[in-house]
Design an enzyme around this catalytic site. Structure first.
Site, PDB file in Angstrom:
ATOM      1  N   ASP A  11       0.879  -1.170   0.000  1.00  0.00           N
ATOM      2  CA  ASP A  11       0.000   0.000   0.000  1.00  0.00           C
ATOM      3  C   ASP A  11       0.915   1.218   0.000  1.00  0.00           C
ATOM      4  O   ASP A  11       1.482   1.583   1.026  1.00  0.00           O
ATOM      5  CB  ASP A  11      -0.894  -0.047   1.247  1.00  0.00           C
ATOM      6  N   LYS A  73       2.758  11.454  -3.815  1.00  0.00           N
ATOM      7  CA  LYS A  73       1.670  10.758  -4.512  1.00  0.00           C
ATOM      8  C   LYS A  73       0.630  11.730  -5.065  1.00  0.00           C
ATOM      9  O   LYS A  73       0.002  11.458  -6.080  1.00  0.00           O
ATOM     10  CB  LYS A  73       1.014   9.774  -3.540  1.00  0.00           C
ATOM     11  N   GLU A 150      -7.336   0.715  -4.177  1.00  0.00           N
ATOM     12  CA  GLU A 150      -7.274   0.621  -2.719  1.00  0.00           C
ATOM     13  C   GLU A 150      -8.606   0.215  -2.063  1.00  0.00           C
ATOM     14  O   GLU A 150      -8.613  -0.684  -1.221  1.00  0.00           O
ATOM     15  CB  GLU A 150      -6.720   1.927  -2.148  1.00  0.00           C
ATOM     16  N   ASP A 181     -12.651   5.698   2.147  1.00  0.00           N
ATOM     17  CA  ASP A 181     -11.214   5.692   2.474  1.00  0.00           C
ATOM     18  C   ASP A 181     -10.691   7.121   2.504  1.00  0.00           C
ATOM     19  O   ASP A 181     -10.517   7.753   1.467  1.00  0.00           O
ATOM     20  CB  ASP A 181     -10.467   4.846   1.417  1.00  0.00           C
TER      21      ASP A 181
HETATM   22  P1  ADP Z   1      -2.477   7.369   3.260  1.00  0.00           P
HETATM   23  O1  ADP Z   1      -2.921   6.022   2.839  1.00  0.00           O
HETATM   24  O2  ADP Z   1      -3.094   8.474   2.463  1.00  0.00           O
HETATM   25  O3  ADP Z   1      -1.018   7.525   3.371  1.00  0.00           O
HETATM   26  P2  ADP Z   1      -3.338   6.671   5.940  1.00  0.00           P
HETATM   27  O4  ADP Z   1      -4.538   5.863   5.706  1.00  0.00           O
HETATM   28  O5  ADP Z   1      -2.122   5.991   6.425  1.00  0.00           O
HETATM   29  O6  ADP Z   1      -3.030   7.604   4.713  1.00  0.00           O
HETATM   30  O7  ADP Z   1      -3.746   7.822   6.960  1.00  0.00           O
HETATM   31  C1  ADP Z   1      -2.846   8.782   7.347  1.00  0.00           C
HETATM   32  C2  ADP Z   1      -3.612   9.970   7.845  1.00  0.00           C
HETATM   33  O8  ADP Z   1      -4.413   9.586   8.949  1.00  0.00           O
HETATM   34  C3  ADP Z   1      -2.707  11.093   8.323  1.00  0.00           C
HETATM   35  O9  ADP Z   1      -3.183  12.329   7.845  1.00  0.00           O
HETATM   36  C4  ADP Z   1      -2.847  10.999   9.837  1.00  0.00           C
HETATM   37  O10 ADP Z   1      -2.671  12.280  10.437  1.00  0.00           O
HETATM   38  C5  ADP Z   1      -4.267  10.528   9.975  1.00  0.00           C
HETATM   39  N1  ADP Z   1      -4.518   9.883  11.256  1.00  0.00           N
HETATM   40  C6  ADP Z   1      -3.958   8.761  11.756  1.00  0.00           C
HETATM   41  N2  ADP Z   1      -4.425   8.495  12.981  1.00  0.00           N
HETATM   42  C7  ADP Z   1      -5.330   9.479  13.262  1.00  0.00           C
HETATM   43  C8  ADP Z   1      -6.169   9.775  14.389  1.00  0.00           C
HETATM   44  N3  ADP Z   1      -6.146   9.018  15.490  1.00  0.00           N
HETATM   45  N4  ADP Z   1      -6.970  10.866  14.310  1.00  0.00           N
HETATM   46  C9  ADP Z   1      -6.976  11.643  13.222  1.00  0.00           C
HETATM   47  N5  ADP Z   1      -6.210  11.420  12.136  1.00  0.00           N
HETATM   48  C10 ADP Z   1      -5.399  10.357  12.163  1.00  0.00           C
HETATM   49 MG    MG Z   2      -4.297   4.796   2.016  1.00  0.00          MG
END
Ligand code: ADP
Ligand code: MG
Length: 514
Positions: A11, A73, A150, A181
């Site tokens: 991912d 990205k 995804e 998502d």
């Molecule tokens: P991506 O796939 O786009 O990289 P993720 O699904 O890993 O993203 O999510 C990352 C995002 O989730 C970040 O912006 C992070 O700040 C947010 N995030 C993670 N945990 C929390 C939380 N407990 N509360 C709010 N936002 C969160």
């Molecule tokens: Mg993601």
């Protein structure tokens, strides 16, 4: 060490990336990186003599921001990343390649050398971005056996977890999932139907410029306002302060998912100022962002021709769905309790690994063969000239949300006698104006057989592959002339550059600094 190639799913997220693999019993598991974490920040630091990816690079945002690339990205599909890094311009897919290279190397520690992997893309990625993602894999010395959307990958993980993909599923009733998502940088909605080990996407939509990062920026603005108003400090005066403030705000945002208040201690030339941020102010300041996702969800449901009572589960995926404002909005909109039973950050990688196993022909005791059917997320068209306005028009050949694979044909006519070639320009987008769409590429159909009369038909076939990649073929009716048209892409790196980067990247260390 395993004898056959391991089933690896990656991912490649905007803010965090995850690698998963199937264990000996066929169960997906997340691999830990060399820092011992399950999530690797998708951040690249171009240090003086080396390139560093992950946690260490993320930390450098504060101290060496101008050497750091984040959220690459979001720029995939553009020729270059939106800012120069230490004075150098990089194509976004090259930055993605550095990240993939680190993920590959770290996974090698546990799995031994491997090349093959499935890489995920947002469902809403267009053709150009999909191609660029595959190129990133190539530059990272991977063989991308396929890309998978995804939300579909998340649905696969969910299906696996609930036994819907088991060889002997007893439940024959179709199950409809709406996958919401919201990650760090992109937002994706897809309605998926799971029926007898078949996953069918019914409609998809999203926004590649919306994610947790935008929520962070609103919090930064709130904090900056507070500092300016109460304390007469403008934190935006230098990049280090901005970097640190963003860091603190991102942390505060996570805190606000569980509590009503969070405090930031801002250090201004050694003077500590405390700023209190409340959930209610945060929610007020981001209501429009939540609304944007609400609107997209409703539209996607309508595109799938479904009502909420026909949706069995509303799946939450992505770290940002931990924010209560998202869950509240979805609860209110759908009248149902959102389902947070898949691991928000890991489900996508797990689904990709399950799909990789399937592609590699790994048998598993309990998972049967499942099939995935997608829809295209953007309309595909060819550019024609409007006879009246003389403006380039987008003649849609395959409308969005069409089940793929699909083949569409369009007949063009030669203009003059003995014409030698025809130029077909392919674009993606919903606008009637070709200029407002994304150019995918063009193909010159040449040479045409000699002596064709004027207005001879030339049939162009567009074949959308199940993974959203496009192939163009050309046929002259009533002749045996058929060939893959030489499709010159409007964007992307040439093969020699891909090879050059592949060599360069594989020679570098991307581990943490000693
Ligand atoms: P991506 O796939 O786009 O990289 P993720 O699904 O890993 O993203 O999510 C990352 C995002 O989730 C970040 O912006 C992070 O700040 C947010 N995030 C993670 N945990 C929390 C939380 N407990 N509360 C709010 N936002 C969160
Ligand atoms: Mg993601």
């Amino acid at each position: 060490m395993r004898s056959s190639s391991p089933a690896v799913g990656i991912d490649l997220g905007t803010t965090y990336s995850v690698v998963a693999c199937l264990d000996a019993s066929g169960r997906p598991e997340t691999l830990v990186n060399t820092e011992g974490d399950r999530l690797t920040p998708s951040v690249v630091l171009f240090d003086v003599e080396e390139v560093v990816v992950g946690k260490e690079a993320l930390k450098a945002v504060v101290t060496e921001g101008e050497h750091v690339a984040m959220c690459a990205k979001r720029d995939v599909g553009q020729p270059v990343y939106h800012k120069a890094i230490a004075g150098k311009q990089y194509p976004p897919e090259v930055l993605e390649a550095w990240i993939l290279n680190k993920l590959r190397r770290d996974a090698t520690v546990q799995l031994g050398p491997f090349r093959q992997a499935v890489v995920t893309v947002p469902a809403y990625f267009d053709e150009v971005r999909r191609k660029a993602t595959q190129d990133a894999g190539y530059m990272a010395a991977l063989e991308v056996i396929d890309i998978i959307n995804e939300p579909t990958a998340a649905a696969v993980a969910y299906g696996y977890q609930k036994g819907l993909l088991a060889k002997r599923t007893t439940d024959k009733r179709p199950l409809r999932l709406l996958v919401y998502d919201l990650g760090g940088g992109t937002f994706d909605v897809t309605v998926v139907e799971v029926r007898q080990r078949e996953l069918i996407a019914l409609a998809t939509d999203g926004d590649v410029q919306l994610g947790g990062y935008d929520w962070d920026q609103r919090l930064v603005a709130l904090a900056a306002e507070e500092l300016a108003g109460q304390h007469g400090i403008d934190p935006r005066e230098d990049s280090t302060t901005v970097g640190r403030l963003w860091f603190q705000c991102e942390e505060a945002k996570r805190m606000l998912s569980g509590r009503d208040k969070a405090t930031i201690a801002h250090d201004h030339h050694g003077r500590i100022t405390r700023i209190e941020l409340t959930r209610s102010r945060f929610e007020e300041a981001t209501a429009d962002l939540v609304d944007r996702t609400r609107f997209t969800v409703s539209q996607t449901l309508a595109a799938a021709k479904l009502q909420w009572n026909q949706i069995d589960h509303l799946l939450l995926v992505g770290g940002s769905t931990r924010m209560p404002m998202i869950r509240n909005m979805l609860r209110e909109l759908s009248g149902q309790e959102p389902d947070a039973s898949v691991a928000a950050d890991e489900a996508v990688a797990h689904g990709a690994a399950l799909y990789a196993a399937q592609l590699l022909g790994h048998g598993s005791n309990d998972v049967g063969r499942f099939t995935i059917r997608n829809v295209n997320s953007h309309s595909l068209g060819v550019v024609g000239m409007d006879r009246i306005t003389r403006q380039p028009r987008n003649g849609i050949v395959i409308p969005r949300n069409t089940p793929i694979p699909v083949t569409a044909r369009r007949v063009f006519h030669t203009q003059k006698e003995n014409q030698k070639s025809i130029l077909v320009k392919v674009v993606e987008g919903e606008s009637a104006s070709a200029d407002a769409c994304t150019p995918i590429g063009q193909c010159r159909v040449a040479p045409l057989p000699a002596g064709l009369p004027a207005r001879s038909p030339v049939e162009v076939r567009f074949h959308y592959k199940p993974n959203g990649r496009l192939r163009v073929r050309v046929q002259l009716p009533n002749t045996s002339t058929t060939n893959d048209a030489v499709f010159n892409r409007a964007s992307g790196l040439a093969q020699e550059h891909l090879d050059g980067w592949r060599r360069f990247i594989s020679e570098q260390e991307t581990g943490p600094r000693a």
